[in-house]
Design an enzyme around this catalytic site. Structure first.
Site, mmCIF file in Angstrom:
data_model
loop_
_atom_site.group_PDB
_atom_site.id
_atom_site.type_symbol
_atom_site.label_atom_id
_atom_site.label_comp_id
_atom_site.label_asym_id
_atom_site.label_seq_id
_atom_site.Cartn_x
_atom_site.Cartn_y
_atom_site.Cartn_z
ATOM 1 N N SER A 208 2.326 -5.880 10.121
ATOM 2 C CA SER A 208 3.231 -6.611 9.221
ATOM 3 C C SER A 208 3.829 -7.827 9.937
ATOM 4 C CB SER A 208 4.314 -5.654 8.700
ATOM 5 O OG SER A 208 5.139 -6.277 7.755
ATOM 6 N N ASP B 71 -1.388 -3.124 -0.914
ATOM 7 C CA ASP B 71 -0.209 -3.519 -0.142
ATOM 8 C C ASP B 71 0.879 -4.036 -1.081
ATOM 9 O OD1 ASP B 71 1.685 -4.729 1.579
ATOM 10 O OD2 ASP B 71 0.136 -5.193 3.044
ATOM 11 N N HIS C 14 1.110 -0.841 2.499
ATOM 12 C CA HIS C 14 1.540 -1.749 3.560
ATOM 13 C C HIS C 14 1.450 -1.104 4.933
ATOM 14 C CE1 HIS C 14 3.431 -5.272 5.191
ATOM 15 N NE2 HIS C 14 4.423 -4.568 5.704
#
Length: 292
Positions: free
Chosen positions: A99, A237, A265
């Site tokens: 991320s 996601d 995610h």
């Protein structure tokens, strides 16, 4: 092994290592506001068993690392990552960023290319904002409705006591996993409990959101990267829709894209063997190309 690394500005960063220091290093860079222990321990152990020296660490303002006034952008977190590599006596590392940690990894590769042997960018992006309700500046799609709904709920009724904060945190991980992945609630409850015990009051992890807002989009800059890169992105996601991963793939010259059906995610810990295989295959291919 656990130890504290001192950065160039005097901050202290908690680190934990797995495996033998003489083996090729893999640096795991966690996402914004999250502690290093979110990297599943089983993943770290699997990578170490494959012959790698694995490092996970707490960013500044998270977990057992130093707190700050929050007046920084993601380049400071990238400098911290460089200090972890140097502080552990490593010449360089294969860097795996999750991320926002993937954005930190991109900046590390731009600012200190000699420290980065290869990149793996998990569920990452070249552009994001601290406020999920604000769409990316480069026209990439914003978060999906589950994230927007969660942000609206928290804004309307912020969790007050420790129990409410605990429940909100656990529910947040469920949103991040996405709708198609089985949610192991006992695992995530235990992890959140551990994170709450490790966090030194006051909780300043939110400083990472301001750091995101202070960081200009990376799309134009990452075209200069010359490092083997694997982009791994979930097709479900809720934070960075798949187009974010595709943009990384298009922008980075030596990138490959691997999309995973059903993944949100983050990946659940029972997927660690799959993620480990992707990382190891990429790292070994990068080492083979470099030796030719």
């Amino acid at each position: 092994m656990k130890r504290s690394i001192t950065t160039r500005d005097g901050s202290r960063l908690w680190t934990e290592t797995f495996g033998h220091p003489a083996d090729p290093a893999i640096l795991l860079v966690m996402g914004g506001t999250a502690q290093g222990i979110v990297w599943p321990e089983v993943l770290c152990e699997l990578l170490a068993a494959d012959g790698f020296f694995v490092v996970r660490y707490d960013h500044r303002d998270t977990g057992k690392s130093s707190k700050s006034d929050g007046d920084y952008d993601l380049s400071v977190l990238a400098a911290d990552a460089a200090d972890v590599v140097g502080g552990l006596g490593l010449a360089a590392a294969h860097v795996v960023g999750q991320s926002v940690g993937g954005m930190v990894a991109q900046l590390l590769a731009l600012h200190r290319p000699e420290l980065v042997r290869s990149l793996v960018l998990l569920s990452s992006s070249p552009d994001a904002n601290g406020d999920v309700r604000v769409p990316p500046r480069t026209g990439l799609p914003g978060p999906r409705q589950p994230m927007l709904d969660r942000a609206a709920r928290l804004a309307a009724s912020p969790p007050a006591g420790a129990r409410e904060q605990f429940t909100a945190a656990v529910d947040g991980w469920q949103v991040l996993l996405g709708p198609t992945v089985a949610f192991d609630r006992p695992y995530w409850e235990a992890l959140v409990q551990r994170m709450m015990r490790r966090s030194v009051a006051p909780d300043t992890a939110g400083h990472h959101l301001g750091a995101l807002d202070r960081t200009p989009p990376l799309t134009a800059r990452i075209g200069a990267l010359d490092v083997p890169t694997l982009v791994v992105h979930g097709e479900q996601d809720p934070v960075f829709p798949l187009e974010h991963g595709r943009q990384l793939y298009r922008a980075i010259l030596r990138a490959r894209l691997w999309s995973i059906a059903g993944m949100g995610h983050i990946f659940p810990p029972h997927w660690s063997s799959t993620i480990r295989s992707l990382i190891v295959d990429h790292v070994r291919a990068a080492r083979l190309r470099r030796s030719r």
